[in-house]
Design an enzyme around this catalytic site. Sequence first.
Site, PDB file in Angstrom:
ATOM      1  N   ARG A 190      -9.173  -0.195   4.346  1.00  0.00           N
ATOM      2  CA  ARG A 190      -8.858   0.032   2.845  1.00  0.00           C
ATOM      3  C   ARG A 190      -9.690  -0.759   2.014  1.00  0.00           C
ATOM      4  O   ARG A 190     -10.050  -0.324   0.847  1.00  0.00           O
ATOM      5  CB  ARG A 190      -7.362   0.050   2.437  1.00  0.00           C
ATOM      6  CG  ARG A 190      -6.376   1.303   3.143  1.00  0.00           C
ATOM      7  CD  ARG A 190      -5.125   0.973   2.524  1.00  0.00           C
ATOM      8  NE  ARG A 190      -4.088   2.174   3.112  1.00  0.00           N
ATOM      9  CZ  ARG A 190      -4.072   3.189   2.562  1.00  0.00           C
ATOM     10  NH1 ARG A 190      -4.529   3.508   1.247  1.00  0.00           N
ATOM     11  NH2 ARG A 190      -3.113   4.177   2.959  1.00  0.00           N
ATOM     12  N   LYS A 215      -0.192 -10.335   7.398  1.00  0.00           N
ATOM     13  CA  LYS A 215      -0.184  -9.121   8.007  1.00  0.00           C
ATOM     14  C   LYS A 215      -1.470  -8.532   8.274  1.00  0.00           C
ATOM     15  O   LYS A 215      -2.453  -8.487   7.334  1.00  0.00           O
ATOM     16  CB  LYS A 215       0.457  -8.301   6.883  1.00  0.00           C
ATOM     17  CG  LYS A 215       0.617  -6.834   7.176  1.00  0.00           C
ATOM     18  CD  LYS A 215       1.249  -6.015   5.959  1.00  0.00           C
ATOM     19  CE  LYS A 215       1.323  -4.551   6.503  1.00  0.00           C
ATOM     20  NZ  LYS A 215       1.564  -3.436   5.339  1.00  0.00           N
ATOM     21  N   THR A 245       0.949  -1.242  -0.063  1.00  0.00           N
ATOM     22  CA  THR A 245       0.170  -0.022   0.023  1.00  0.00           C
ATOM     23  C   THR A 245       0.827   1.250  -0.056  1.00  0.00           C
ATOM     24  O   THR A 245       0.582   2.243  -0.696  1.00  0.00           O
ATOM     25  CB  THR A 245      -0.881   0.124   1.203  1.00  0.00           C
ATOM     26  OG1 THR A 245      -1.792  -1.298   1.314  1.00  0.00           O
ATOM     27  CG2 THR A 245      -1.803   1.294   1.428  1.00  0.00           C
ATOM     28  N   ILE A 276       5.556  -5.211   9.572  1.00  0.00           N
ATOM     29  CA  ILE A 276       5.875  -4.685   8.053  1.00  0.00           C
ATOM     30  C   ILE A 276       5.477  -3.144   8.394  1.00  0.00           C
ATOM     31  O   ILE A 276       4.220  -2.747   8.667  1.00  0.00           O
ATOM     32  CB  ILE A 276       4.974  -5.348   7.002  1.00  0.00           C
ATOM     33  CG1 ILE A 276       5.519  -6.869   6.721  1.00  0.00           C
ATOM     34  CG2 ILE A 276       5.187  -4.601   5.837  1.00  0.00           C
ATOM     35  CD1 ILE A 276       4.600  -7.628   5.849  1.00  0.00           C
ATOM     36  N   TYR A 326     -12.895  -3.400  -2.774  1.00  0.00           N
ATOM     37  CA  TYR A 326     -14.129  -2.748  -3.539  1.00  0.00           C
ATOM     38  C   TYR A 326     -14.977  -3.794  -4.158  1.00  0.00           C
ATOM     39  O   TYR A 326     -16.118  -3.527  -3.650  1.00  0.00           O
ATOM     40  CB  TYR A 326     -13.410  -2.203  -4.808  1.00  0.00           C
ATOM     41  CG  TYR A 326     -14.471  -1.452  -5.654  1.00  0.00           C
ATOM     42  CD1 TYR A 326     -15.062  -0.144  -5.162  1.00  0.00           C
ATOM     43  CD2 TYR A 326     -15.239  -1.840  -6.760  1.00  0.00           C
ATOM     44  CE1 TYR A 326     -15.890   0.601  -5.695  1.00  0.00           C
ATOM     45  CE2 TYR A 326     -16.366  -1.212  -7.352  1.00  0.00           C
ATOM     46  CZ  TYR A 326     -16.652  -0.101  -6.810  1.00  0.00           C
ATOM     47  OH  TYR A 326     -17.536   0.703  -7.503  1.00  0.00           O
ATOM     48  N   TYR A 383      -2.967 -10.442   3.704  1.00  0.00           N
ATOM     49  CA  TYR A 383      -3.146  -9.020   4.153  1.00  0.00           C
ATOM     50  C   TYR A 383      -4.463  -8.642   4.241  1.00  0.00           C
ATOM     51  O   TYR A 383      -5.193  -8.454   3.508  1.00  0.00           O
ATOM     52  CB  TYR A 383      -2.151  -8.221   3.122  1.00  0.00           C
ATOM     53  CG  TYR A 383      -2.001  -6.640   3.486  1.00  0.00           C
ATOM     54  CD1 TYR A 383      -2.267  -6.288   4.853  1.00  0.00           C
ATOM     55  CD2 TYR A 383      -1.752  -5.683   2.728  1.00  0.00           C
ATOM     56  CE1 TYR A 383      -2.148  -4.998   5.203  1.00  0.00           C
ATOM     57  CE2 TYR A 383      -1.598  -4.398   3.005  1.00  0.00           C
ATOM     58  CZ  TYR A 383      -1.969  -3.916   4.373  1.00  0.00           C
ATOM     59  OH  TYR A 383      -1.582  -2.725   4.577  1.00  0.00           O
TER      60      TYR A 383
END
Length: 293
Positions: free
Chosen positions: A140, A164, A46, A206, A109, A135
């Site tokens: 997001r 993550k 990202t 991370i 999305y 992840y």
Amino acid sequence: MKGLIGVGVALVTPFDENDQVDFDTLGKLIDFQIEGEVDYLVLLGTTGETATLTTEEKKEIFKYASKKANGRVPLVAGIGGNNTTELVSFLRETDLSAYSAILSVSPYYNKPTQEGIYQHYARLAKATDLPIILYNVPRRTGSHMEPKTILRLANDFNNIVGIKDACGDFDQYNKIMRDKPADFLLISGDDALFLPMASIGAQGLISVAGNAFPKEIKQLTSLTLDNKWHEAREIHLHLLPLFELCFTESNPAGVKAMLNEKRLCSEATRLPLVPVTEPTRDQIKQELKQLGI
């Protein structure tokens, strides 16, 4: 997967005044991270503004980073998206021979069901022999990977080796740690949450802030994983204002402003992201001065 224990830095993608990828600066940042003794580097997460890069740019960055790192540190390739078939094609046609693992964000999305998320990762796991790090970042993506889905994937696929997680839900982290396979890694996706997550068994971070402060973040993670909690807590609290400023405005604008103050990288981002506003930039300058950085 010992190479993924500790701190990996999710590298920014530098841009020049013509909005092109600045490979010279990327090379300097890679050297800066290796000098800071981080455990591995993540390309095109990202923080790398991957959503604004073309397929060709992504391949060029993967190729350049592998040549520049030259085996000095493990590399993780960020390869995620919301078109499963397209991702499988990208995996099969991209040279990832220099990479130790893949970091793949949960589909965004589309808002898939838990079964849709499972089938997406199942398809990716069958398309590559590389280890995959899941992840989860629902702020997001618009959808949340539930513990049962994470654990199902961890148990069904040998090359799904960790997650993550940046959801901030400690009930979720507790369930993952309680029920996961022994060698499955829980990795913090939030600098500010690594210390408390490590207290229940998380083995890595991370980092975003590590772009500008690799030595400090490496020290924080090393002390934490060595169970030197008092010393680690001091560093954590010392850096906490910088962690917060990384996300006061959209990531990676905050950390790029910090890199700019250290004369390591310009503040340039690609639209729709823009550099931080002047008040946030002033806060960053003040905090860096106060911390003696």
